[in-house]
Scaffold this active site. Structure first.
Site, PDB file in Angstrom:
ATOM      1  N   HIS A 126     -13.072  -1.865  -4.715  1.00  0.00           N
ATOM      2  CA  HIS A 126     -12.788  -2.678  -3.518  1.00  0.00           C
ATOM      3  C   HIS A 126     -14.047  -2.672  -2.649  1.00  0.00           C
ATOM      4  O   HIS A 126     -14.806  -1.687  -2.669  1.00  0.00           O
ATOM      5  CB  HIS A 126     -11.620  -1.994  -2.785  1.00  0.00           C
ATOM      6  N   ASP A 203     -10.995   6.830  -4.370  1.00  0.00           N
ATOM      7  CA  ASP A 203     -10.349   5.885  -3.469  1.00  0.00           C
ATOM      8  C   ASP A 203      -8.895   5.776  -3.943  1.00  0.00           C
ATOM      9  O   ASP A 203      -8.604   5.127  -4.946  1.00  0.00           O
ATOM     10  CB  ASP A 203     -11.069   4.529  -3.554  1.00  0.00           C
ATOM     11  N   GLN A 206      -4.706   2.677  -3.835  1.00  0.00           N
ATOM     12  CA  GLN A 206      -3.669   2.162  -4.751  1.00  0.00           C
ATOM     13  C   GLN A 206      -3.118   3.279  -5.636  1.00  0.00           C
ATOM     14  O   GLN A 206      -2.293   3.011  -6.518  1.00  0.00           O
ATOM     15  CB  GLN A 206      -4.241   1.041  -5.637  1.00  0.00           C
ATOM     16  N   LYS A 229       0.083   1.250   2.957  1.00  0.00           N
ATOM     17  CA  LYS A 229       0.421   0.869   1.577  1.00  0.00           C
ATOM     18  C   LYS A 229       1.465   1.822   0.999  1.00  0.00           C
ATOM     19  O   LYS A 229       1.827   1.732  -0.165  1.00  0.00           O
ATOM     20  CB  LYS A 229      -0.837   0.901   0.707  1.00  0.00           C
ATOM     21  N   CYS A 368     -10.949  -8.718  -2.184  1.00  0.00           N
ATOM     22  CA  CYS A 368     -12.001  -7.796  -1.730  1.00  0.00           C
ATOM     23  C   CYS A 368     -12.652  -7.081  -2.911  1.00  0.00           C
ATOM     24  O   CYS A 368     -12.946  -5.877  -2.835  1.00  0.00           O
ATOM     25  CB  CYS A 368     -11.474  -6.775  -0.728  1.00  0.00           C
TER      26      CYS A 368
END
Ligand code: PLP
Length: 410
Positions: A126, A203, A206, A229, A368
Protein backbone atom coordinates in the site's frame (compact mmCIF):
# COMPACT_ATOMS: atom_id res chain seq x y z
CA UNK A 1 -15.74 -25.23 8.18
CA UNK A 2 -19.51 -25.24 8.42
CA UNK A 3 -20.95 -22.03 9.89
CA UNK A 4 -24.74 -22.00 10.42
CA UNK A 5 -26.31 -18.99 8.68
CA UNK A 6 -28.15 -18.25 11.93
CA UNK A 7 -24.82 -17.46 13.54
CA UNK A 8 -24.08 -14.88 10.86
CA UNK A 9 -27.60 -13.43 11.01
CA UNK A 10 -27.20 -12.93 14.76
CA UNK A 11 -23.89 -11.17 14.17
CA UNK A 12 -25.53 -8.93 11.55
CA UNK A 13 -28.09 -7.75 14.08
CA UNK A 14 -25.27 -5.95 15.87
CA UNK A 15 -24.66 -3.73 12.81
CA UNK A 16 -27.64 -1.39 12.27
CA UNK A 17 -26.06 0.16 9.17
CA UNK A 18 -26.44 -3.13 7.31
CA UNK A 19 -30.20 -2.57 7.25
CA UNK A 20 -30.05 0.61 5.23
CA UNK A 21 -30.97 0.98 1.63
CA UNK A 22 -29.08 2.48 -1.29
CA UNK A 23 -31.07 3.53 -4.36
CA UNK A 24 -34.00 1.84 -2.67
CA UNK A 25 -32.22 -1.49 -2.67
CA UNK A 26 -30.87 -3.48 0.21
CA UNK A 27 -27.29 -2.43 0.85
CA UNK A 28 -24.72 -5.13 0.22
CA UNK A 29 -21.55 -3.78 1.79
CA UNK A 30 -18.47 -5.34 0.21
CA UNK A 31 -15.91 -2.60 0.88
CA UNK A 32 -14.61 -4.03 4.11
CA UNK A 33 -10.94 -3.85 3.18
CA UNK A 34 -11.31 -0.07 3.07
CA UNK A 35 -13.18 0.08 6.36
CA UNK A 36 -15.40 -2.38 8.18
CA UNK A 37 -18.72 -1.47 9.73
CA UNK A 38 -19.07 -0.93 13.47
CA UNK A 39 -21.23 -2.91 15.87
CA UNK A 40 -23.67 -1.23 18.20
CA UNK A 41 -21.55 -2.00 21.28
CA UNK A 42 -18.65 0.10 19.94
CA UNK A 43 -20.90 3.06 19.14
CA UNK A 44 -22.45 2.73 22.61
CA UNK A 45 -19.00 2.76 24.16
CA UNK A 46 -18.27 6.05 22.37
CA UNK A 47 -21.63 7.46 23.49
CA UNK A 48 -21.07 6.31 27.01
CA UNK A 49 -17.69 7.98 27.23
CA UNK A 50 -18.96 11.29 25.84
CA UNK A 51 -22.00 11.25 28.13
CA UNK A 52 -20.31 10.05 31.33
CA UNK A 53 -16.53 9.97 31.33
CA UNK A 54 -15.00 12.52 29.00
CA UNK A 55 -11.91 14.03 30.62
CA UNK A 56 -8.36 14.31 29.39
CA UNK A 57 -6.23 11.28 30.14
CA UNK A 58 -3.08 11.05 32.26
CA UNK A 59 -3.43 14.67 33.32
CA UNK A 60 -5.76 14.89 36.27
CA UNK A 61 -6.26 13.65 39.78
CA UNK A 62 -10.01 14.01 39.46
CA UNK A 63 -12.29 11.00 39.08
CA UNK A 64 -13.31 11.51 35.47
CA UNK A 65 -9.74 11.88 34.31
CA UNK A 66 -8.71 8.75 36.17
CA UNK A 67 -11.64 6.79 34.77
CA UNK A 68 -10.85 7.96 31.24
CA UNK A 69 -7.20 7.04 31.72
CA UNK A 70 -8.19 3.60 33.00
CA UNK A 71 -10.41 3.06 29.96
CA UNK A 72 -7.64 4.03 27.55
CA UNK A 73 -5.08 1.87 29.32
CA UNK A 74 -7.47 -1.05 29.45
CA UNK A 75 -7.54 -1.00 25.66
CA UNK A 76 -3.75 -1.00 25.62
CA UNK A 77 -3.71 -4.09 27.84
CA UNK A 78 -6.33 -5.70 25.64
CA UNK A 79 -4.26 -5.07 22.51
CA UNK A 80 -1.18 -6.45 24.21
CA UNK A 81 -3.06 -9.69 24.90
CA UNK A 82 -4.76 -9.68 21.49
CA UNK A 83 -1.45 -9.74 19.62
CA UNK A 84 0.46 -11.51 22.39
CA UNK A 85 2.99 -8.73 22.94
CA UNK A 86 5.28 -9.08 25.91
CA UNK A 87 4.39 -5.82 27.66
CA UNK A 88 2.13 -2.81 27.40
CA UNK A 89 5.19 -0.63 26.85
CA UNK A 90 5.34 -2.16 23.37
CA UNK A 91 1.88 -0.88 22.40
CA UNK A 92 1.89 2.67 21.03
CA UNK A 93 -1.33 4.39 19.99
CA UNK A 94 -1.31 6.24 16.69
CA UNK A 95 -4.01 7.62 14.39
CA UNK A 96 -3.82 4.58 12.14
CA UNK A 97 -1.55 2.24 10.23
CA UNK A 98 -0.29 5.11 8.11
CA UNK A 99 0.83 7.14 11.09
CA UNK A 100 2.39 4.07 12.70
CA UNK A 101 4.47 3.43 9.57
CA UNK A 102 5.45 7.09 9.39
CA UNK A 103 6.51 6.90 13.01
CA UNK A 104 8.79 3.94 12.30
CA UNK A 105 10.12 5.44 9.08
CA UNK A 106 11.00 8.66 10.78
CA UNK A 107 12.18 7.41 14.16
CA UNK A 108 13.79 4.08 13.17
CA UNK A 109 15.23 5.94 10.19
CA UNK A 110 16.83 8.53 12.44
CA UNK A 111 18.19 5.96 14.89
CA UNK A 112 19.34 3.20 12.57
CA UNK A 113 19.59 4.24 8.91
CA UNK A 114 22.49 5.99 7.23
CA UNK A 115 23.47 7.02 3.70
CA UNK A 116 24.09 3.90 1.61
CA UNK A 117 21.80 1.64 3.67
CA UNK A 118 19.13 -0.45 1.99
CA UNK A 119 15.63 -1.58 2.83
CA UNK A 120 13.37 -4.17 1.23
CA UNK A 121 9.71 -3.57 0.37
CA UNK A 122 7.40 -5.59 -1.86
CA UNK A 123 5.62 -4.64 -5.05
CA UNK A 124 2.25 -5.29 -3.40
CA UNK A 125 2.65 -2.59 -0.72
CA UNK A 126 0.00 0.00 0.00
CA UNK A 127 1.25 3.55 -0.58
CA UNK A 128 1.36 3.89 3.21
CA UNK A 129 4.34 1.54 3.19
CA UNK A 130 6.07 3.15 0.22
CA UNK A 131 5.72 6.92 0.33
CA UNK A 132 7.03 7.42 3.92
CA UNK A 133 10.23 5.63 2.87
CA UNK A 134 10.51 7.88 -0.17
CA UNK A 135 10.11 10.91 2.09
CA UNK A 136 12.92 9.53 4.22
CA UNK A 137 15.04 9.21 1.08
CA UNK A 138 14.96 13.01 0.86
CA UNK A 139 16.88 13.10 4.15
CA UNK A 140 18.93 9.91 4.03
CA UNK A 141 20.25 8.33 0.88
CA UNK A 142 18.76 4.86 1.31
CA UNK A 143 18.09 2.39 -1.48
CA UNK A 144 14.67 0.73 -1.73
CA UNK A 145 14.69 -2.84 -3.10
CA UNK A 146 11.41 -4.39 -4.19
CA UNK A 147 10.28 -8.03 -4.04
CA UNK A 148 8.22 -8.99 -7.13
CA UNK A 149 5.24 -11.36 -7.34
CA UNK A 150 4.46 -14.42 -9.45
CA UNK A 151 1.38 -14.88 -11.65
CA UNK A 152 -0.77 -15.95 -8.67
CA UNK A 153 0.14 -12.81 -6.76
CA UNK A 154 2.54 -14.44 -4.33
CA UNK A 155 5.86 -12.93 -3.33
CA UNK A 156 8.90 -14.38 -5.06
CA UNK A 157 10.89 -15.49 -2.04
CA UNK A 158 13.92 -16.48 -4.13
CA UNK A 159 14.28 -12.92 -5.33
CA UNK A 160 13.60 -11.74 -1.77
CA UNK A 161 16.50 -13.84 -0.47
CA UNK A 162 18.77 -12.46 -3.18
CA UNK A 163 18.11 -8.83 -2.21
CA UNK A 164 20.01 -8.98 1.09
CA UNK A 165 23.50 -7.61 1.33
CA UNK A 166 25.65 -6.07 4.03
CA UNK A 167 23.82 -2.73 3.68
CA UNK A 168 20.31 -4.13 4.29
CA UNK A 169 18.76 -2.79 7.48
CA UNK A 170 15.01 -3.36 7.33
CA UNK A 171 12.32 -5.38 5.55
CA UNK A 172 8.82 -3.92 5.56
CA UNK A 173 5.95 -5.85 4.01
CA UNK A 174 2.21 -6.27 4.13
CA UNK A 175 0.81 -9.26 6.01
CA UNK A 176 -2.11 -9.48 3.57
CA UNK A 177 -2.40 -7.68 0.24
CA UNK A 178 -5.32 -5.26 0.15
CA UNK A 179 -5.62 -5.87 -3.61
CA UNK A 180 -4.68 -9.50 -4.21
CA UNK A 181 -5.79 -10.91 -0.88
CA UNK A 182 -2.54 -12.88 -0.73
CA UNK A 183 -1.64 -13.88 2.81
CA UNK A 184 2.11 -13.55 2.88
CA UNK A 185 4.21 -16.10 4.80
CA UNK A 186 5.07 -13.49 7.41
CA UNK A 187 6.88 -15.81 9.77
CA UNK A 188 9.17 -17.09 7.03
CA UNK A 189 9.81 -13.60 5.64
CA UNK A 190 10.77 -12.35 9.09
CA UNK A 191 12.94 -15.41 9.77
CA UNK A 192 14.89 -14.81 6.57
CA UNK A 193 15.37 -11.14 7.53
CA UNK A 194 16.60 -12.13 10.97
CA UNK A 195 19.03 -14.67 9.52
CA UNK A 196 20.66 -11.65 7.86
CA UNK A 197 20.54 -9.62 11.07
CA UNK A 198 17.85 -7.38 9.54
CA UNK A 199 14.75 -6.04 11.33
CA UNK A 200 11.26 -6.64 9.96
CA UNK A 201 8.10 -4.55 10.05
CA UNK A 202 4.71 -6.02 9.15
CA UNK A 203 1.92 -3.82 7.81
CA UNK A 204 -0.96 -5.61 9.48
CA UNK A 205 -3.75 -3.31 8.26
CA UNK A 206 -5.30 -6.26 6.39
CA UNK A 207 -3.86 -8.91 8.70
CA UNK A 208 -5.08 -8.05 12.18
CA UNK A 209 -8.77 -7.88 11.14
CA UNK A 210 -8.79 -11.33 9.54
CA UNK A 211 -6.07 -13.49 11.09
CA UNK A 212 -4.98 -14.49 14.53
CA UNK A 213 -1.88 -12.36 15.08
CA UNK A 214 0.81 -13.41 17.51
CA UNK A 215 3.70 -10.98 17.28
CA UNK A 216 5.96 -13.18 19.39
CA UNK A 217 5.26 -16.24 17.31
CA UNK A 218 5.93 -14.15 14.17
CA UNK A 219 8.94 -12.60 15.88
CA UNK A 220 7.99 -9.29 14.20
CA UNK A 221 10.07 -6.28 15.20
CA UNK A 222 7.17 -3.98 14.35
CA UNK A 223 3.53 -4.77 13.60
CA UNK A 224 1.07 -1.99 12.73
CA UNK A 225 -2.70 -1.90 12.22
CA UNK A 226 -5.84 0.27 12.26
CA UNK A 227 -8.92 0.02 14.45
CA UNK A 228 -11.36 1.12 11.74
CA UNK A 229 -10.72 -2.01 9.70
CA UNK A 230 -11.37 -4.14 12.80
CA UNK A 231 -14.97 -3.15 13.56
CA UNK A 232 -13.58 -0.32 15.68
CA UNK A 233 -13.73 3.47 15.58
CA UNK A 234 -11.82 5.65 13.13
CA UNK A 235 -8.79 7.62 14.21
CA UNK A 236 -6.99 4.89 16.14
CA UNK A 237 -4.04 2.78 15.11
CA UNK A 238 -1.44 0.70 16.83
CA UNK A 239 2.28 0.40 16.55
CA UNK A 240 3.64 -2.70 18.21
CA UNK A 241 7.42 -2.58 18.53
CA UNK A 242 9.88 -4.73 20.38
CA UNK A 243 10.76 -2.91 23.53
CA UNK A 244 14.53 -2.74 23.05
CA UNK A 245 14.03 -1.22 19.62
CA UNK A 246 11.47 1.33 20.75
CA UNK A 247 13.77 2.27 23.58
CA UNK A 248 16.56 3.09 21.17
CA UNK A 249 14.35 5.14 18.87
CA UNK A 250 13.93 8.92 19.32
CA UNK A 251 10.47 10.50 19.76
CA UNK A 252 8.47 11.00 16.61
CA UNK A 253 6.66 14.17 17.60
CA UNK A 254 7.14 16.58 20.49
CA UNK A 255 4.48 17.96 22.80
CA UNK A 256 2.57 17.10 25.91
CA UNK A 257 2.46 13.58 27.35
CA UNK A 258 5.76 12.45 25.79
CA UNK A 259 8.05 14.33 28.18
CA UNK A 260 9.57 13.63 31.58
CA UNK A 261 10.79 17.19 32.18
CA UNK A 262 10.90 20.28 30.01
CA UNK A 263 13.08 23.35 30.34
CA UNK A 264 14.43 25.76 27.74
CA UNK A 265 17.84 24.26 28.37
CA UNK A 266 16.70 20.80 27.41
CA UNK A 267 13.96 18.20 27.71
CA UNK A 268 13.91 14.61 28.85
CA UNK A 269 11.39 12.20 27.48
CA UNK A 270 8.77 9.98 29.05
CA UNK A 271 9.15 6.24 29.25
CA UNK A 272 7.56 3.88 26.77
CA UNK A 273 4.99 3.93 25.35
CA UNK A 274 4.27 7.59 26.11
CA UNK A 275 7.51 8.77 24.51
CA UNK A 276 5.74 8.22 21.19
CA UNK A 277 2.35 9.62 22.14
CA UNK A 278 2.66 13.41 21.96
CA UNK A 279 -0.47 15.43 22.58
CA UNK A 280 -3.94 14.41 23.65
CA UNK A 281 -4.65 11.03 22.13
CA UNK A 282 -8.00 10.09 20.62
CA UNK A 283 -8.85 8.63 23.99
CA UNK A 284 -12.57 8.24 23.37
CA UNK A 285 -12.05 6.11 20.29
CA UNK A 286 -9.16 4.27 21.88
CA UNK A 287 -11.43 3.36 24.79
CA UNK A 288 -14.14 2.22 22.38
CA UNK A 289 -11.67 0.10 20.40
CA UNK A 290 -11.75 -2.16 23.45
CA UNK A 291 -15.36 -3.06 22.61
CA UNK A 292 -14.38 -3.85 19.02
CA UNK A 293 -11.76 -6.28 20.30
CA UNK A 294 -14.45 -7.76 22.56
CA UNK A 295 -16.65 -8.17 19.50
CA UNK A 296 -13.88 -9.96 17.58
CA UNK A 297 -13.07 -12.24 20.50
CA UNK A 298 -16.71 -12.99 21.32
CA UNK A 299 -17.35 -13.81 17.66
CA UNK A 300 -14.13 -15.82 17.42
CA UNK A 301 -11.41 -15.42 14.83
CA UNK A 302 -12.17 -18.94 13.56
CA UNK A 303 -15.73 -17.85 12.72
CA UNK A 304 -14.55 -14.56 11.20
CA UNK A 305 -11.87 -16.14 9.02
CA UNK A 306 -14.10 -19.16 8.33
CA UNK A 307 -17.04 -17.12 7.07
CA UNK A 308 -14.80 -14.90 4.97
CA UNK A 309 -13.23 -17.99 3.42
CA UNK A 310 -16.63 -19.52 2.62
CA UNK A 311 -17.66 -16.28 0.92
CA UNK A 312 -14.38 -16.05 -0.98
CA UNK A 313 -14.62 -19.59 -2.34
CA UNK A 314 -18.30 -19.42 -3.21
CA UNK A 315 -18.06 -16.04 -4.92
CA UNK A 316 -14.86 -16.81 -6.81
CA UNK A 317 -16.33 -20.04 -8.15
CA UNK A 318 -19.48 -18.33 -9.35
CA UNK A 319 -17.58 -15.43 -10.93
CA UNK A 320 -15.24 -17.72 -12.82
CA UNK A 321 -18.03 -20.02 -14.00
CA UNK A 322 -20.70 -17.47 -14.81
CA UNK A 323 -18.95 -14.37 -16.10
CA UNK A 324 -17.04 -15.07 -19.29
CA UNK A 325 -13.85 -13.08 -19.69
CA UNK A 326 -13.63 -11.93 -16.07
CA UNK A 327 -10.05 -11.46 -14.88
CA UNK A 328 -9.34 -12.05 -11.20
CA UNK A 329 -6.12 -10.60 -9.83
CA UNK A 330 -4.71 -12.68 -6.99
CA UNK A 331 -5.26 -16.41 -7.06
CA UNK A 332 -2.92 -17.55 -4.30
CA UNK A 333 -4.13 -20.66 -2.47
CA UNK A 334 -3.54 -18.85 0.81
CA UNK A 335 -5.83 -15.90 0.29
CA UNK A 336 -8.04 -13.72 2.46
CA UNK A 337 -11.55 -12.48 1.57
CA UNK A 338 -10.64 -10.01 -1.17
CA UNK A 339 -11.56 -10.36 -4.84
CA UNK A 340 -10.05 -7.87 -7.29
CA UNK A 341 -11.29 -8.22 -10.83
CA UNK A 342 -11.99 -6.62 -14.18
CA UNK A 343 -14.82 -7.36 -16.57
CA UNK A 344 -13.65 -8.06 -20.07
CA UNK A 345 -14.97 -4.96 -21.77
CA UNK A 346 -15.61 -2.50 -18.97
CA UNK A 347 -13.74 0.21 -17.10
CA UNK A 348 -13.57 -0.46 -13.37
CA UNK A 349 -15.29 2.83 -12.52
CA UNK A 350 -18.27 2.04 -14.73
CA UNK A 351 -18.58 -1.40 -13.16
CA UNK A 352 -18.43 0.07 -9.65
CA UNK A 353 -20.91 2.84 -10.43
CA UNK A 354 -23.47 0.44 -11.88
CA UNK A 355 -23.05 -1.98 -8.99
CA UNK A 356 -23.71 0.92 -6.63
CA UNK A 357 -26.99 1.63 -8.41
CA UNK A 358 -27.92 -1.96 -7.60
CA UNK A 359 -27.09 -1.50 -3.92
CA UNK A 360 -23.69 -3.20 -4.01
CA UNK A 361 -20.81 -1.25 -2.42
CA UNK A 362 -17.44 -2.22 -3.87
CA UNK A 363 -14.26 -0.23 -4.31
CA UNK A 364 -12.76 0.75 -7.65
CA UNK A 365 -9.42 2.24 -8.61
CA UNK A 366 -5.80 1.59 -7.76
CA UNK A 367 -6.47 0.87 -4.08
CA UNK A 368 -3.45 2.96 -3.06
CA UNK A 369 -1.22 0.38 -4.71
CA UNK A 370 -0.14 2.00 -7.96
CA UNK A 371 3.20 0.14 -8.22
CA UNK A 372 1.24 -3.11 -8.04
CA UNK A 373 -1.15 -1.88 -10.74
CA UNK A 374 1.86 -1.05 -12.92
CA UNK A 375 3.29 -4.54 -12.33
CA UNK A 376 -0.07 -6.04 -13.31
CA UNK A 377 -0.23 -3.79 -16.39
CA UNK A 378 -3.56 -2.25 -15.41
CA UNK A 379 -4.83 1.06 -14.05
CA UNK A 380 -7.20 -0.28 -11.46
CA UNK A 381 -9.61 -3.00 -10.50
CA UNK A 382 -13.00 -3.50 -8.93
CA UNK A 383 -12.57 -4.95 -5.45
CA UNK A 384 -15.10 -6.83 -3.36
CA UNK A 385 -13.95 -7.56 0.17
CA UNK A 386 -15.76 -9.53 2.84
CA UNK A 387 -16.33 -9.29 6.58
CA UNK A 388 -17.88 -11.79 8.97
CA UNK A 389 -21.35 -10.21 8.69
CA UNK A 390 -21.60 -10.81 4.93
CA UNK A 391 -23.90 -13.67 3.94
CA UNK A 392 -23.97 -16.12 1.07
CA UNK A 393 -27.17 -14.40 -0.07
CA UNK A 394 -25.23 -11.16 -0.34
CA UNK A 395 -22.47 -12.90 -2.26
CA UNK A 396 -25.12 -14.21 -4.65
CA UNK A 397 -26.74 -10.78 -4.93
CA UNK A 398 -23.33 -9.39 -5.85
CA UNK A 399 -22.66 -12.01 -8.54
CA UNK A 400 -26.18 -11.64 -9.97
CA UNK A 401 -25.81 -7.85 -10.07
CA UNK A 402 -22.42 -8.17 -11.72
CA UNK A 403 -23.87 -10.41 -14.41
CA UNK A 404 -26.41 -7.71 -15.20
CA UNK A 405 -23.71 -5.04 -15.23
CA UNK A 406 -21.60 -7.19 -17.53
CA UNK A 407 -24.51 -7.49 -19.96
CA UNK A 408 -25.06 -3.73 -19.93
CA UNK A 409 -21.39 -2.87 -20.42
CA UNK A 410 -20.39 -5.49 -22.99
N1 PLP B 1 -1.75 -0.78 4.58
C1 PLP B 1 -2.68 -1.53 3.97
C2 PLP B 1 -2.32 -2.90 3.47
C3 PLP B 1 -3.98 -1.04 3.83
O1 PLP B 1 -4.91 -1.79 3.22
C4 PLP B 1 -4.28 0.25 4.33
C5 PLP B 1 -5.62 0.82 4.15
O2 PLP B 1 -6.36 0.44 3.28
C6 PLP B 1 -3.27 0.97 4.96
C7 PLP B 1 -2.02 0.43 5.06
C8 PLP B 1 -3.53 2.33 5.52
O3 PLP B 1 -4.38 2.24 6.62
P1 PLP B 1 -4.96 3.56 7.30
O4 PLP B 1 -5.59 4.35 6.19
O5 PLP B 1 -5.94 3.04 8.28
O6 PLP B 1 -3.82 4.28 7.92
Amino acid sequence: MNIPQDTILKIREKFPILNRKVFNRKLVYLDNAATSQTPRQVVEAIDNMYFHTKANVHRGVHTLSQEATDMQEQTRRHIKDYINAESIEEIVFTRGTTEAINLVTSSFGEAFLHDGDEIILTVMEHHANIVPWQLLQKKINIKINVVPINSRGELDLDVYRSLFNSHTRLVSFTHVSNVLGTINPAKEIIKIAHEHGVKAMVDGAQGAPHLKVDVRELDADFYVFSSHKMYGPTGVGVLYGKRDLLEQMPPYQGGGEMIAHVSFEGTTFADLPFKFEAGTPDFVDIAAFNSALDFIEDTGMDIIAGQEHILLEHTTERLVNEIPGIRIFGTAPNKSGVISFLLENAHHYDTGMLLDKLGIAVRTGHHCAQPLMTALGIEGTVRASFAVYNTLDEADAFVDALKRVNQILS
